[in-house]
Design a protein around this motif. Sequence first.
Motif, PDB file in Angstrom:
ATOM      1  N   GLN A   1       0.842  -1.186   0.000  1.00 30.30           N
ATOM      2  CA  GLN A   1       0.000   0.000   0.000  1.00 30.30           C
ATOM      3  C   GLN A   1       0.884   1.246   0.000  1.00 30.30           C
ATOM      4  O   GLN A   1       1.800   1.344   0.802  1.00 30.30           O
ATOM      5  CB  GLN A   1      -0.911  -0.013   1.243  1.00 30.30           C
ATOM      6  CG  GLN A   1      -2.056   0.968   1.186  1.00 30.30           C
ATOM      7  CD  GLN A   1      -3.185   0.489   0.306  1.00 30.30           C
ATOM      8  OE1 GLN A   1      -3.114  -0.604  -0.280  1.00 30.30           O
ATOM      9  NE2 GLN A   1      -4.215   1.288   0.176  1.00 30.30           N
ATOM     10  N   LEU A   2       0.609   2.156  -0.907  1.00 26.44           N
ATOM     11  CA  LEU A   2       1.403   3.376  -1.007  1.00 26.44           C
ATOM     12  C   LEU A   2       0.562   4.533  -0.484  1.00 26.44           C
ATOM     13  O   LEU A   2      -0.465   4.872  -1.069  1.00 26.44           O
ATOM     14  CB  LEU A   2       1.789   3.610  -2.463  1.00 26.44           C
ATOM     15  CG  LEU A   2       2.794   4.716  -2.748  1.00 26.44           C
ATOM     16  CD1 LEU A   2       4.146   4.361  -2.163  1.00 26.44           C
ATOM     17  CD2 LEU A   2       2.919   4.924  -4.251  1.00 26.44           C
ATOM     18  N   LEU A  28       8.455   6.074  -5.086  1.00 25.76           N
ATOM     19  CA  LEU A  28       7.598   6.450  -6.206  1.00 25.76           C
ATOM     20  C   LEU A  28       8.278   6.209  -7.547  1.00 25.76           C
ATOM     21  O   LEU A  28       7.761   6.600  -8.587  1.00 25.76           O
ATOM     22  CB  LEU A  28       7.228   7.933  -6.104  1.00 25.76           C
ATOM     23  CG  LEU A  28       6.273   8.321  -4.969  1.00 25.76           C
ATOM     24  CD1 LEU A  28       6.118   9.835  -4.900  1.00 25.76           C
ATOM     25  CD2 LEU A  28       4.913   7.668  -5.167  1.00 25.76           C
ATOM     26  N   THR A  29       9.431   5.564  -7.504  1.00 21.06           N
ATOM     27  CA  THR A  29      10.287   5.440  -8.685  1.00 21.06           C
ATOM     28  C   THR A  29       9.555   4.916  -9.915  1.00 21.06           C
ATOM     29  O   THR A  29       9.786   5.396 -11.014  1.00 21.06           O
ATOM     30  CB  THR A  29      11.472   4.509  -8.377  1.00 21.06           C
ATOM     31  OG1 THR A  29      12.208   5.045  -7.275  1.00 21.06           O
ATOM     32  CG2 THR A  29      12.382   4.389  -9.591  1.00 21.06           C
ATOM     33  N   PHE A  30       8.670   3.950  -9.743  1.00 19.36           N
ATOM     34  CA  PHE A  30       8.042   3.315 -10.893  1.00 19.36           C
ATOM     35  C   PHE A  30       6.631   3.833 -11.190  1.00 19.36           C
ATOM     36  O   PHE A  30       5.901   3.246 -11.972  1.00 19.36           O
ATOM     37  CB  PHE A  30       7.984   1.803 -10.679  1.00 19.36           C
ATOM     38  CG  PHE A  30       9.337   1.188 -10.513  1.00 19.36           C
ATOM     39  CD1 PHE A  30       9.760   0.731  -9.268  1.00 19.36           C
ATOM     40  CD2 PHE A  30      10.204   1.087 -11.586  1.00 19.36           C
ATOM     41  CE1 PHE A  30      11.007   0.176  -9.103  1.00 19.36           C
ATOM     42  CE2 PHE A  30      11.469   0.535 -11.439  1.00 19.36           C
ATOM     43  CZ  PHE A  30      11.871   0.083 -10.193  1.00 19.36           C
ATOM     44  N   CYS A  95      -3.034  14.401  -5.309  1.00 16.20           N
ATOM     45  CA  CYS A  95      -2.064  13.696  -6.136  1.00 16.20           C
ATOM     46  C   CYS A  95      -2.489  12.230  -6.214  1.00 16.20           C
ATOM     47  O   CYS A  95      -3.158  11.710  -5.314  1.00 16.20           O
ATOM     48  CB  CYS A  95      -0.650  13.844  -5.604  1.00 16.20           C
ATOM     49  SG  CYS A  95      -0.349  13.199  -3.955  1.00 16.20           S
ATOM     50  N   ALA A  96      -2.099  11.602  -7.301  1.00 16.15           N
ATOM     51  CA  ALA A  96      -2.474  10.212  -7.543  1.00 16.15           C
ATOM     52  C   ALA A  96      -1.317   9.504  -8.222  1.00 16.15           C
ATOM     53  O   ALA A  96      -0.600  10.110  -9.029  1.00 16.15           O
ATOM     54  CB  ALA A  96      -3.722  10.155  -8.413  1.00 16.15           C
ATOM     55  N   ALA A  97      -1.142   8.232  -7.913  1.00 22.99           N
ATOM     56  CA  ALA A  97      -0.028   7.451  -8.439  1.00 22.99           C
ATOM     57  C   ALA A  97      -0.537   6.217  -9.169  1.00 22.99           C
ATOM     58  O   ALA A  97      -1.490   5.570  -8.722  1.00 22.99           O
ATOM     59  CB  ALA A  97       0.908   7.030  -7.300  1.00 22.99           C
ATOM     60  N   ASP A  98       0.120   5.908 -10.245  1.00 21.58           N
ATOM     61  CA  ASP A  98      -0.253   4.721 -11.019  1.00 21.58           C
ATOM     62  C   ASP A  98       0.972   4.186 -11.737  1.00 21.58           C
ATOM     63  O   ASP A  98       1.845   4.943 -12.160  1.00 21.58           O
ATOM     64  CB  ASP A  98      -1.342   5.073 -12.034  1.00 21.58           C
ATOM     65  CG  ASP A  98      -2.035   3.836 -12.554  1.00 21.58           C
ATOM     66  OD1 ASP A  98      -1.995   3.601 -13.760  1.00 21.58           O
ATOM     67  OD2 ASP A  98      -2.624   3.105 -11.737  1.00 21.58           O
ATOM     68  N   TYR A 116      -3.377   4.772  -6.373  1.00 23.59           N
ATOM     69  CA  TYR A 116      -3.368   5.415  -5.062  1.00 23.59           C
ATOM     70  C   TYR A 116      -3.706   6.895  -5.199  1.00 23.59           C
ATOM     71  O   TYR A 116      -3.331   7.546  -6.178  1.00 23.59           O
ATOM     72  CB  TYR A 116      -1.983   5.276  -4.408  1.00 23.59           C
ATOM     73  CG  TYR A 116      -1.521   3.854  -4.274  1.00 23.59           C
ATOM     74  CD1 TYR A 116      -0.574   3.325  -5.147  1.00 23.59           C
ATOM     75  CD2 TYR A 116      -2.041   3.028  -3.274  1.00 23.59           C
ATOM     76  CE1 TYR A 116      -0.161   2.013  -5.035  1.00 23.59           C
ATOM     77  CE2 TYR A 116      -1.627   1.720  -3.156  1.00 23.59           C
ATOM     78  CZ  TYR A 116      -0.692   1.222  -4.038  1.00 23.59           C
ATOM     79  OH  TYR A 116      -0.287  -0.078  -3.920  1.00 23.59           O
ATOM     80  N   TRP A 117      -4.381   7.392  -4.179  1.00 22.01           N
ATOM     81  CA  TRP A 117      -4.748   8.809  -4.114  1.00 22.01           C
ATOM     82  C   TRP A 117      -4.362   9.372  -2.753  1.00 22.01           C
ATOM     83  O   TRP A 117      -4.421   8.666  -1.739  1.00 22.01           O
ATOM     84  CB  TRP A 117      -6.256   8.981  -4.280  1.00 22.01           C
ATOM     85  CG  TRP A 117      -6.746   8.749  -5.668  1.00 22.01           C
ATOM     86  CD1 TRP A 117      -7.075   7.550  -6.226  1.00 22.01           C
ATOM     87  CD2 TRP A 117      -6.963   9.732  -6.684  1.00 22.01           C
ATOM     88  NE1 TRP A 117      -7.478   7.728  -7.528  1.00 22.01           N
ATOM     89  CE2 TRP A 117      -7.426   9.053  -7.833  1.00 22.01           C
ATOM     90  CE3 TRP A 117      -6.821  11.112  -6.739  1.00 22.01           C
ATOM     91  CZ2 TRP A 117      -7.740   9.723  -9.020  1.00 22.01           C
ATOM     92  CZ3 TRP A 117      -7.139  11.780  -7.917  1.00 22.01           C
ATOM     93  CH2 TRP A 117      -7.593  11.080  -9.035  1.00 22.01           C
TER      94      TRP A 117
END
Length: 127
Positions: A1-2, A28-30, A95-98, A116-117
């Motif tokens: 979980q991020l 968050l590298t990828f 911010c959101a990550a994918d 992730y949000w």
Amino acid sequence: QLQLVESGGGSVQPGGSLRLSCTAAGSLTFYAIAWYRQAPGKERERVSCISSSGGSIKQSDSVKGRFTTSRDDSQNTIFLQMNGLKPEDAGVYYCAADRLPCSYKSEDGVGDEYDYWGQGIQVTVSS
């Protein structure tokens, strides 16, 4: 979980500046990272999307020339530098990550899904 945490929001006068940060507990590298915003009564709008390498950035026409998105993976942090703020820039910023790159996302960010949000942070622009 991020877990993503936004910071740096607040209240400024028109023409002012703010720098938002999105910090993760893990790497968050990828991940491609997007900034979205939502004003009361309006649809959520994507502001920008930065690729995992930082080499590619999509920006909304409404913020081009005023906002800059960057990333520092050594700090697990993505930045949104906002200059020349206008009242219409006000809203809650997320911010959101994918793992899918920005190039896989829609041109305007509508309907895109992210893994992730963050919880969001308020930006107010008024005199």
